[in-house]
Write a protein that holds these residues in place. Sequence first.
Motif, PDB file in Angstrom:
ATOM      1  N   ILE A   1       0.700  -1.188  -0.165  1.00  0.00           N
ATOM      2  CA  ILE A   1       0.097  -0.001  -0.079  1.00  0.00           C
ATOM      3  C   ILE A   1       0.852   1.117  -0.016  1.00  0.00           C
ATOM      4  N   GLY A   2       1.901   1.089   0.924  1.00  0.00           N
ATOM      5  CA  GLY A   2       2.602   2.372   1.129  1.00  0.00           C
ATOM      6  C   GLY A   2       3.641   2.621  -0.155  1.00  0.00           C
ATOM      7  N   HIS A   3       3.949   1.898  -0.983  1.00  0.00           N
ATOM      8  CA  HIS A   3       4.668   1.942  -2.309  1.00  0.00           C
ATOM      9  C   HIS A   3       3.698   2.988  -3.019  1.00  0.00           C
ATOM     10  N   ALA A   4       2.629   2.721  -3.415  1.00  0.00           N
ATOM     11  CA  ALA A   4       1.696   3.366  -4.140  1.00  0.00           C
ATOM     12  C   ALA A   4       1.541   4.819  -3.654  1.00  0.00           C
ATOM     13  N   LEU A   5       1.437   5.130  -2.315  1.00  0.00           N
ATOM     14  CA  LEU A   5       1.127   6.416  -1.887  1.00  0.00           C
ATOM     15  C   LEU A   5       2.386   6.882  -1.533  1.00  0.00           C
ATOM     16  N   HIS A   6       3.550   6.408  -1.756  1.00  0.00           N
ATOM     17  CA  HIS A   6       4.831   7.026  -1.198  1.00  0.00           C
ATOM     18  C   HIS A   6       4.901   7.208   0.430  1.00  0.00           C
ATOM     19  N   PHE A   7       4.418   6.249   0.879  1.00  0.00           N
ATOM     20  CA  PHE A   7       4.532   6.165   2.470  1.00  0.00           C
ATOM     21  C   PHE A   7       5.396   5.163   3.210  1.00  0.00           C
ATOM     22  N   PRO A   8       6.360   5.468   3.628  1.00  0.00           N
ATOM     23  CA  PRO A   8       7.236   4.367   3.974  1.00  0.00           C
ATOM     24  C   PRO A   8       6.806   3.627   5.311  1.00  0.00           C
ATOM     25  N   ASN A   9       7.339   2.529   5.412  1.00  0.00           N
ATOM     26  CA  ASN A   9       6.819   1.481   6.648  1.00  0.00           C
ATOM     27  C   ASN A   9       8.087   2.054   7.797  1.00  0.00           C
ATOM     28  N   LEU A  10       7.487   2.742   8.544  1.00  0.00           N
ATOM     29  CA  LEU A  10       8.253   3.582   9.461  1.00  0.00           C
ATOM     30  C   LEU A  10       9.026   2.567  10.542  1.00  0.00           C
ATOM     31  N   LEU A  11       7.979   1.584  11.008  1.00  0.00           N
ATOM     32  CA  LEU A  11       8.379   0.723  12.128  1.00  0.00           C
ATOM     33  C   LEU A  11       9.436  -0.443  11.528  1.00  0.00           C
ATOM     34  N   GLU A  12       9.286  -0.939  10.323  1.00  0.00           N
ATOM     35  CA  GLU A  12       9.981  -1.859   9.734  1.00  0.00           C
ATOM     36  C   GLU A  12      11.611  -1.481   9.550  1.00  0.00           C
ATOM     37  N   HIS A  13      11.611  -0.092   9.370  1.00  0.00           N
ATOM     38  CA  HIS A  13      12.881   0.601   9.114  1.00  0.00           C
ATOM     39  C   HIS A  13      13.584   0.727  10.494  1.00  0.00           C
ATOM     40  N   TRP A  14      12.768   1.264  11.283  1.00  0.00           N
ATOM     41  CA  TRP A  14      13.191   1.576  12.903  1.00  0.00           C
ATOM     42  C   TRP A  14      13.829   0.219  13.359  1.00  0.00           C
TER      43      TRP A  14
ATOM     44  N   GLY B   1      11.219 -11.347  -4.647  1.00  0.00           N
ATOM     45  CA  GLY B   1      10.202 -11.287  -6.085  1.00  0.00           C
ATOM     46  C   GLY B   1       8.920 -10.314  -5.920  1.00  0.00           C
ATOM     47  N   ASP B   2       8.457 -10.283  -6.847  1.00  0.00           N
ATOM     48  CA  ASP B   2       7.045  -9.299  -6.744  1.00  0.00           C
ATOM     49  C   ASP B   2       5.950 -10.122  -6.919  1.00  0.00           C
ATOM     50  N   HIS B   3       5.391  -9.874  -5.657  1.00  0.00           N
ATOM     51  CA  HIS B   3       3.986 -10.448  -5.346  1.00  0.00           C
ATOM     52  C   HIS B   3       2.782  -9.435  -5.364  1.00  0.00           C
ATOM     53  N   THR B   4       2.940  -8.420  -5.770  1.00  0.00           N
ATOM     54  CA  THR B   4       1.850  -7.365  -5.386  1.00  0.00           C
ATOM     55  C   THR B   4       0.615  -7.828  -5.752  1.00  0.00           C
ATOM     56  N   SER B   5       0.317  -8.402  -6.891  1.00  0.00           N
ATOM     57  CA  SER B   5      -1.016  -8.860  -7.370  1.00  0.00           C
ATOM     58  C   SER B   5      -1.630  -9.848  -6.202  1.00  0.00           C
ATOM     59  N   THR B   6      -0.580 -10.685  -5.996  1.00  0.00           N
ATOM     60  CA  THR B   6      -1.124 -11.843  -4.958  1.00  0.00           C
ATOM     61  C   THR B   6      -1.531 -11.252  -3.523  1.00  0.00           C
ATOM     62  N   GLU B   7      -0.685 -10.281  -3.199  1.00  0.00           N
ATOM     63  CA  GLU B   7      -0.890  -9.893  -1.700  1.00  0.00           C
ATOM     64  C   GLU B   7      -2.193  -8.894  -1.843  1.00  0.00           C
ATOM     65  N   VAL B   8      -2.326  -8.120  -2.936  1.00  0.00           N
ATOM     66  CA  VAL B   8      -3.855  -7.309  -2.901  1.00  0.00           C
ATOM     67  C   VAL B   8      -4.830  -8.463  -2.876  1.00  0.00           C
ATOM     68  N   ILE B   9      -4.690  -9.506  -3.787  1.00  0.00           N
ATOM     69  CA  ILE B   9      -5.872 -10.215  -3.688  1.00  0.00           C
ATOM     70  C   ILE B   9      -6.109 -10.844  -2.180  1.00  0.00           C
ATOM     71  N   LEU B  10      -5.116 -11.569  -1.774  1.00  0.00           N
ATOM     72  CA  LEU B  10      -5.128 -12.013  -0.386  1.00  0.00           C
ATOM     73  C   LEU B  10      -5.588 -11.097   0.635  1.00  0.00           C
ATOM     74  N   MET B  11      -5.209  -9.724   0.501  1.00  0.00           N
ATOM     75  CA  MET B  11      -5.786  -8.793   1.438  1.00  0.00           C
ATOM     76  C   MET B  11      -7.243  -8.690   1.292  1.00  0.00           C
ATOM     77  N   THR B  12      -7.425  -8.376  -0.066  1.00  0.00           N
ATOM     78  CA  THR B  12      -9.267  -8.155  -0.326  1.00  0.00           C
ATOM     79  C   THR B  12      -9.957  -9.354   0.275  1.00  0.00           C
ATOM     80  N   ALA B  13      -9.263 -10.657  -0.038  1.00  0.00           N
ATOM     81  CA  ALA B  13      -9.997 -11.652   0.532  1.00  0.00           C
ATOM     82  C   ALA B  13     -10.239 -11.838   2.078  1.00  0.00           C
ATOM     83  N   SER B  14      -9.082 -11.465   2.896  1.00  0.00           N
ATOM     84  CA  SER B  14      -9.272 -11.385   4.236  1.00  0.00           C
ATOM     85  C   SER B  14     -10.006 -10.276   4.660  1.00  0.00           C
TER      86      SER B  14
END
Lengths: 503, 653
Positions: free
Chosen positions: B489-502, B519-532
């Motif tokens: 999500i952050g990638h599209a919005l140019h919002f960094p994952n602060l906690l992970e970095h910290w 690897g790039d799994h963006t589509s899978t991740e989006v599908i799973l996110m929607t599903a849950s």
Amino acid sequence: MGVIALLATLFVPLAGAMILLFIDRNQEKAIKVTALVITVATFLTSLLLLPAFDASTASMQFVIDMPWITSLDAGFRVGLDGTSLLMVLLTTLIMPIAMLTSLNPIKKSIKEYYVLMLILQFGMVGVFMALDTFLFYVFWELILIPMYFIIGIWGGKDRIYAAMKFFLYTLAGSLLMLIAIIWLGLAAKTAGIGFTADLMKLRMIGPAIPMDIQKWLFLAFGLSFFIKVPLFPLHTWLPDAHVQAPTAGSVILAAVLLKLGTYGLIRFNLELFPQASIEFAGAISVLAVIGIIYGALVAMVQTDIKKLVAYSSVSHLGFVVLGIFSLTVEGVQGAVIQMVNHGISTGMLFLCVGVLYERRHTREISEYGGITNVMPRFAVLFAIAMFASVGLPGLNGFVGEFLTLLGAFRSPFLGSWTYAVISATGVIFAAVYLLWMYQRVMFGTNDNPKNKHLPDLTKNEYWQLVPLAILIIWIGVAPRTLMNLSEQSVRAVVSKVEHFHAH
Amino acid sequence: MNYAALIPLFPLIGFVIVAFFGKRLKNEKLIGGIASTAILASFVTAVMVFVGLTNRPEDDRSVIVHVYSWIATGSFSVDVAYQFDQLSILFTLIITGIGFLIHVYSIGYMHGDAGFPRFFAYLNLFVFMMLNLVLASNFLLTFLGWEGVGLASYLLIGFWYDRKFEGTRITWTGDAAMKAFVVNRIGDFGVLLAMFMLFNQFGTLDYATINAQAPGVLTAGGTAVTLITLLLFLGCAGKSAQIPLGVWLPDAMAGPTPVSALIHAATMVTSGIFLIARTNVLFAMSPTTMAVVTGVGITTALIAGTIGIAQRDIKKVLAYSTVSQLGFMFAALGVGAFTAGVFHVMTHAFFKALLFLGAGSVIHGMHHEQDIMKMGGLRKYMPITYRTFFIGTLAISGIPFLSGFFSKDEILWFAFLNGSPVLWGIGAVAAFTTAFYMWRVLSLTFNGTERFDHHHLHPHESPATMTIPLIVLAVLSVFGGLLGVPHVIGHALHFPNLLEHWLEPVFATGMSMLTAHGGDHTSTEVILMTASTVLAILGILLARRIYANGLETASGIAARFTGVYQLLLNKYYVDEVYQMFIAGPILALSRDAMWKIVDVIVIDGAVNGSARIVGASATALRKIQSGVAQNYALIMMAGIVVLVAMVVIPMLR
């Protein structure tokens, strides 16, 4: 300075006993005050040993060596190293508290009682100070007499049975010790230094005694100490003695008398017979481990609070013996501090039981419940003593238990984790039996009409418990202040044992 | 940065003041004020330390402050020393921040209670111990905190020591307190042994040394590291209420509700996650342990989630929910998603503290009624409580862009990526139950018909000391997730994952040991996110359908599936099984075999037998002697004769 403090610590109680003899038996208050003042003064005197003591050496300090029975080379030889210093301080600390707790409950033959108590103190301090096998034996036997009477005269309903049992058990052990002491003297003669009772000389020749003899000597000394500890299965005198003894007797029994056994194991068995110690370490540790678990499980099903605490001692002393026979610095140091800890926390538990007994004259757990409602101050101090026994980190018991288990875990002499692993389950059971007891006595609603108006702690009781509570926290937070005293002495013993392990 | 050591000191000072002078102060506001100020002071100091750490270079954000040498003998040495780094300061901020809010809340909640000072003394003690747990620079000091929070938990569960408490095989609050302590002790047994093993291997118990040397000293995948980590995990399972040691947490609800919020939801129960995060290098070295952690975590998440569906006590639902959420965290750690696990600790602390405090507000307003079957329609009486509780429910259910959404989906994603589709599936089902039981509680409590007796009960909104913390926590539950926005999500919005970095430096070594799934799994991740997310919404809709109009539909279903309902209501009968197969036999063995046979018959039989012989001779002797004492003298005499003989005879020879 140190020598004077040592002599005063040893003899002031004896002098006090003699002074008491000259006070009229009807002057009850004068007798009580004198006895109390004597023990407080002795405690303060014993504190003078601290600044004079040099903790950076393992050698005996404040040594006095005067001839006594010259033909047997037995002498009045006394002195202290770090281990015995801690034991002496424990004794002198417990005695004034034992006196305070006797003031109300002891109503008959007051004069005799306090005389015997002071003689008892003389004997106990003497055992810890003695550097001569004959002197040690005399002090050892001297303790038996006053304790026998204290249980037998001022004890509970079955006091005679309990006193007799205590007496016979201990006597059986000490006769063996006497034989061993003579045999040891003869061994010295064989070794070419002549018959002697001088512990320092015997220390030198001890390891040179051939193994087949050393084994028997080890067992003879060992058995008398194991009975005192008490090591499973020699423990059945303890619950009876504790239950029947008056509160002060139980406190002294738990706090000091049991330590005579573990102290003897370090002073005699380890120091004189290092090879035999290695030989028997495994077998003794097995008994210690059984004692830890067995004591805890049996404590769990007791219905009498005092018996519960008594069986908990069997379990706790198991840790001490395990630590000693891990033959590692961590284990033995843990054992030494655990001896102090057990003295303080179990002593305090017995005082707490005494507080309840004084009010209700029963020790049945089912007679109580919801006592916190009426005795909130008592509840706090009782909880501190209980959690100290549970071995909660930050309180004293944890330091000792942790180090003895660590020692057993990594001991090259035991060579197996099993001892420590099984013993560590004792830590779980300790939480069960103590918390369960506390839950049933202190929590819940106060339904028993006889308990509705129990008064909270008196000033006297409060000041018996508070110093012990402070020590419980102090040793838990800063154990090094005490452990540094015995560090060098323990290192010396262990390195001696290790030396013979290599060969 | 030596001032950092003040962080644990303030609550200790607070504890001492309140414990010793609390009763004499007699002023609730003053007592509560002192205790809360102590925690606030820690929080402010923690913020300063945090700022101090951010000003340092990224690879140098670990400061150790030595206080004194605690235990040292032989080759063993342990200091009281605190380690301030990215992980410990994060936990410290959560503990002191939420801790402060709950202290303030408690001033209102505990108003008028006879044990008011005692309560605040215990709370401060708890925070002190908890801070020792997370700030310790070595295992032993963590262990002090570990058992110390157990003590505080014991004292607070049994706070109303003279009250009855309806639990499983339990009558008193004190029973629940004891159960918590003892079950935790079983776990602590594991930690104790793990420490022995670690000391044997490393010669120290310092985290820094062990984490740095572990790859060299231990063999990855070897028996030693697996054993060590499994033993540590036993402790974690105890403290964080995982299978098989989770039975204590639901009964811990016997304590006052602020305690449930602080200790049994937001902080103490996350200690297990903290310990694994702290020693992530060790855990990463043992695939076996990681698999066990994942398996236990995900199973607990599912099972506790299903139990939550059937409970009637509002706090018990939340308790099982906590157990379930903790399971999610462990599952995350197990698949190597350390950051996700810690992230969920944080967001969960926000919304679960909020939910518990909301429940507390309801209980307060309903005069100690906790049964949701006897509530209903409370929204009009308690508007603030309702709104904040509503937010909390959405956050925990994983409704998009609230805090729970980010952290839970991060976990589910890694369960899929590093684990398996099955793992993701179980997690998703557990997430479905979460949404369901939370909406059930919300509906039964605040919506629908009023099922309480109007003549006796007059529900009311709670005072400001209670509602303000609710509002603050609600805000955090909404926006807290922004600290760890997933890359997808952050990638599209140019919002960094602060906690992970910290947290990256803390987990770097551990992560390097695990297989990286690139690897790039963006589509899978989006599908799973929607599903849950759809599953969560379905859960809410289903609960809404069943409970919106009261209890009729629900009792119809319960009647149709009696077996399942009873199984869930009775928590799968775990307590009964433990009682029957463990506690019962041990007690019977101790009483009937050990004490009554070994001690009384065998040993004492032998002793008394010999005593009778001596006794008989003593009776004979008493005829010439006057008392028992003389027996001793006689025996002594005999001894001396033996002595003399033994000395003299060899001399003659």
